[in-house]
Scaffold this active site. Structure first.
Site, mmCIF file in Angstrom:
data_model
loop_
_atom_site.group_PDB
_atom_site.id
_atom_site.type_symbol
_atom_site.label_atom_id
_atom_site.label_comp_id
_atom_site.label_asym_id
_atom_site.label_seq_id
_atom_site.Cartn_x
_atom_site.Cartn_y
_atom_site.Cartn_z
ATOM 1 N N LYS A 29 -13.677 -7.350 -7.571
ATOM 2 C CA LYS A 29 -14.029 -7.580 -6.173
ATOM 3 C C LYS A 29 -15.535 -7.769 -6.085
ATOM 4 C CE LYS A 29 -10.212 -4.882 -4.191
ATOM 5 N NZ LYS A 29 -9.841 -3.655 -3.421
ATOM 6 N N LYS A 84 0.843 -1.176 0.000
ATOM 7 C CA LYS A 84 0.000 0.000 0.000
ATOM 8 C C LYS A 84 0.887 1.237 0.000
ATOM 9 C CE LYS A 84 -4.134 -1.873 0.203
ATOM 10 N NZ LYS A 84 -5.143 -1.662 -0.856
#
Length: 324
Positions: free
Chosen positions: A243, A147
């Site tokens: 997703k 991230k």
């Protein structure tokens, strides 16, 4: 007649999860159970936080939809009558599970897909370069997902690469980079074993990617919600991240995967923070994906019973007692 039960659960994380726009120590999920003829199917959703979804808002949506229901509950019907998002995901996955258990077949059989183990990436939260390097050194999985934010992205990747030069790296900026930053770091990231750059720019500012020939493949996450997004993503991205919370369930995920493949876009399957119950439906499409990020349960302090079995980052297909 089909009855239902909706629960909201809170699951603590092993360590805080930090990305460019938020930090969390726990994750709230919605679990929907559908029961018919003594058989129960389940679905779990965390929702899409950047769309304002919460476990409570998803429960309210499902309560309203199910209370007003006047026709048989089917997967096709909810695709037409519910918006994409976490609420439809939980309901769609519960229907898949229920249909499989009532039929005596697996979801993989119903979907005409082959169950297979897959290698997942493991996510390292956003932190200072030295801290991310320590986290990488303590991890032995072959694929790491980092991230990043607008501050020191290259330094963070370099620190992780130095700590784990053997690891393949996916970087995920969660919309935090500017176009100038992306142009500046992309070529350098390629020298640090970065295989994919996920959602570098804000989803409403990625049209400039039409003009950019990235040396590292680009993946659309926040920019890719459903199959209807595919026409505008072609030419901007090389890969789309599917997703189930975003697109609204396994049914829509399979539609999105087919649309992406037809447009010659690569596939990634990802997840929100959740338990093995949320990951299990994504295992239906995971074997056709070049990139897999279903590490949600690995980030939890504990998982639910009959959890997915994961060893060295390789996830085995779910047992029927969990889902499918």
């Amino acid at each position: 007649m089909t009855s239902h039960h909706i629960a909201i659960e809170t699951w603590p994380l092993k360590v805080p999860f930090v990305i460019s726009r938020r930090r969390c120590d726990t994750t709230d999920v919605l679990v929907l159970s559908l029961t018919k003829d003594g058989v129960t199917g389940r679905g779990e959703a965390a929702g899409v936080n950047y769309k304002g979804e919460t476990a409570r808002s998803m429960k309210a949506e499902l309560d309203s939809f199910l209370a007003a229901l006047s026709e048989p509950l089917t997967r096709d019907m909810i695709q037409a009558k519910m918006q994409a998002g976490g609420a439809r995901n939980a309901l769609d996955c519960a229907l898949w599970d229920l249909d499989a258990k009532l039929s005596g077949q697996s979801v993989f059989d119903l979907a005409n897909r082959t169950a297979a183990p897959v290698q997942t990436a493991f996510t390292l939260s956003l932190d200072k370069p030295a801290a991310m390097a320590r986290a990488a050194a303590a991890n032995t999985l072959p694929v790491l997902k980092l991230k990043l934010a607008g501050e020191a992205p290259l330094e963070c990747v370099a620190a992780v690469h130095n700590a784990r030069p053997d690891a393949d790296i996916i970087v995920d900026a969660n919309e935090a980079l500017s176009f100038d930053q992306l142009k500046n770091v992309a070529a350098k990231l390629g020298t640090l074993n970065v295989k994919l750059i996920e959602q570098p720019l804000p989803r409403d500012a990625d049209d400039v990617l039409h003009t950019f020939d990235s040396p590292v493949p680009l993946c659309a996450d926040e920019s890719c919600m459903t199959a209807s997004d595919i026409p505008r993503l072609k030419g901007r991205y090389d890969v789309v991240n599917i997703k189930l919370d975003k697109c609204g369930g396994l049914t829509a995920a399979m539609e999105l995967a087919a649309a992406a493949e037809a447009s010659k876009l690569g596939l990634m399957v990802g997840c929100m923070l959740g338990t093995s119950l949320a990951m299990a439906p994504a295992m239906v499409i995971a074997p056709r994906c070049a990139y897999v990020d279903l590490d949600g349960p690995l980030l939890l302090a504990e998982d639910r019973p009959q959890a997915l079995q994961v060893q060295a980052g390789i996830i085995q297909p779910p047992v029927a007692a969990l889902w499918g």
